[in-house]
Design an enzyme around this catalytic site. Structure first.
Site, PDB file in Angstrom:
ATOM      1  N   ARG A 224      41.962 -44.416  37.362  1.00  0.00           N
ATOM      2  CA  ARG A 224      40.520 -44.659  37.417  1.00  0.00           C
ATOM      3  C   ARG A 224      40.009 -44.192  38.780  1.00  0.00           C
ATOM      4  O   ARG A 224      40.665 -44.386  39.805  1.00  0.00           O
ATOM      5  CB  ARG A 224      40.212 -46.157  37.247  1.00  0.00           C
ATOM      6  CG  ARG A 224      40.366 -46.668  35.817  1.00  0.00           C
ATOM      7  CD  ARG A 224      39.276 -46.116  34.913  1.00  0.00           C
ATOM      8  NE  ARG A 224      39.328 -46.681  33.566  1.00  0.00           N
ATOM      9  CZ  ARG A 224      39.980 -46.136  32.548  1.00  0.00           C
ATOM     10  NH1 ARG A 224      40.689 -45.045  32.732  1.00  0.00           N
ATOM     11  NH2 ARG A 224      39.929 -46.684  31.357  1.00  0.00           N
ATOM     12  N   GLU A 253      32.095 -40.883  37.642  1.00  0.00           N
ATOM     13  CA  GLU A 253      32.177 -39.849  36.601  1.00  0.00           C
ATOM     14  C   GLU A 253      31.192 -40.147  35.453  1.00  0.00           C
ATOM     15  O   GLU A 253      30.907 -41.346  35.210  1.00  0.00           O
ATOM     16  CB  GLU A 253      33.608 -39.743  36.075  1.00  0.00           C
ATOM     17  CG  GLU A 253      34.083 -40.945  35.294  1.00  0.00           C
ATOM     18  CD  GLU A 253      35.574 -40.868  34.896  1.00  0.00           C
ATOM     19  OE1 GLU A 253      35.852 -40.998  33.712  1.00  0.00           O
ATOM     20  OE2 GLU A 253      36.424 -40.652  35.778  1.00  0.00           O
ATOM     21  N   HIS A 271      38.564 -36.173  32.766  1.00  0.00           N
ATOM     22  CA  HIS A 271      39.137 -37.368  32.137  1.00  0.00           C
ATOM     23  C   HIS A 271      39.786 -37.007  30.802  1.00  0.00           C
ATOM     24  O   HIS A 271      39.437 -37.533  29.741  1.00  0.00           O
ATOM     25  CB  HIS A 271      38.069 -38.432  31.936  1.00  0.00           C
ATOM     26  CG  HIS A 271      38.650 -39.811  31.788  1.00  0.00           C
ATOM     27  ND1 HIS A 271      38.014 -40.954  32.222  1.00  0.00           N
ATOM     28  CD2 HIS A 271      39.806 -40.235  31.231  1.00  0.00           C
ATOM     29  CE1 HIS A 271      38.759 -42.008  31.942  1.00  0.00           C
ATOM     30  NE2 HIS A 271      39.844 -41.598  31.340  1.00  0.00           N
TER      31      HIS A 271
END
Ligand code: 8YV
Length: 306
Positions: A224, A253, A271
């Site tokens: 993360r 993000e 991601h």
């Protein structure tokens, strides 16, 4: 028996899995229309916030398509007896492989080399500078859970010395334990972030850890964005305090700070750690299995925390 209603915040992938969901359940995507809904399907990235959860008085199951629960209000779920499920193990290979790929892409300057070549610099007689070896250099795993252990196994099989830090030392581990992130960064040259996100791990990698990693060090984050201090990382990359970074996740993000977008020694991906057809199909199957078990009153295959 009528098909149960569920609130879907994000369709499972591939499409065939979403189609199966639609065949077995009555789907709503509007929280305002979900006052009677007992089941929510969300993802690790989206989670379910405190306000969203409070707007769902009948909620009894949060099925997460992913393993991150940092975006789920777990405290409210526990207080209300709401069960939470995730999709462990089936994505570990994919995410660990992504971490290794980002280390190689940064160390061996693959993304830079691609840009360099496409820009015509090679044809014009240009030479891209040297990269850094990845395999055989001490690797540090920050977060020794399923994904961290899978990555450690890959690196060990490729001949690297592996160190790790975790809340506690794991007696069964063949790898070297370090008590905290800074000690780990000091003793490794590749620092892989695989720990769970959340307030208790926010900013675990900051200026001190990056200085400890050192000028030939490479940072990789597949966990993360909240675990890494963006400003400290941008500064360390610009000043050469670390050699490079490979980020599949970034705090804020999908917006990425300009300083990271402009850093030539930073490889960025959107991601996609678990984004393989195999992993996503297996994750979606686990989500469907959890929801079906809940609906049938059977034990849940992958309740969170086990
Ligand atoms: C998910 C992730 O695919 O597992 C997680 O928590 O972050 C990813 O593997 C992502 O949440 C989907 O949006």
């Amino acid at each position: 028996m009528s098909r149960p209603r569920i609130l879907v915040l994000a369709d499972p992938k591939p499409q065939e899995m979403a189609d199966r969901l639609a065949a077995d359940y009555r789907i709503t995507r509007d929280i305002a229309d979900a006052g009677d809904v007992e089941i929510v399907l969300t993802t690790g990235g989206l989670g379910l916030s405190s306000a969203q959860m409070a707007a769902l008085p009948a909620l009894r199951l949060i099925a997460v398509n992913g393993v991150g629960v940092d975006a789920v209000d777990l405290e409210q779920a526990r207080a209300r007896g709401i069960q939470v499920t995730t999709t462990p193990d089936v994505l570990s290979d994919a995410v660990a492989e992504m971490a290794l790929a980002l280390a190689l892409a940064t160390g061996r300057r693959i993304a830079e080399g691609d840009r360099f070549t496409r820009a015509g610099n090679w044809a014009a007689g240009g030479k891209l500078g040297l990269g850094l070896p990845v395999l055989g250099r001490p690797a540090g795993i920050l977060g020794y859970g399923r994904i961290g252990r899978r990555l450690a196994g890959m690196l060990r099989a490729l001949g690297s010395q592996v160190l790790y830090t975790s809340r506690s030392e794991k007696p069964d581990s063949p790898d070297g334990f370090r008590p905290d992130a800074q000690a780990l960064a000091r003793d490794c040259e590749l620092l892989f972030v695989t720990a769970a996100g959340g307030e208790d791990t926010r900013g675990l990698v900051g200026a001190a850890e990056l200085a400890a990693l050192g000028p030939s060090g490479i940072l990789v984050n597949v966990a993360r964005g909240s675990l890494v201090d963006n400003a400290a990382l941008a500064e360390a990359l610009a000043q050469g305090r670390i050699a490079a970074a490979g980020l599949d996740v970034v705090e804020g993000e999908p917006e990425v700070p300009q300083a990271l977008l402009q850093a030539p020694n930073c490889v960025l991906t959107p991601h996609i750690g678990s984004a393989t057809a195999q992993a996503r199909r297996a994750m979606a199957q686990l989500v469907l299995d959890n929801i079906a078990a809940f609906t049938a009153g059977r034990p849940l295959p992958t309740p969170y925390g086990t």
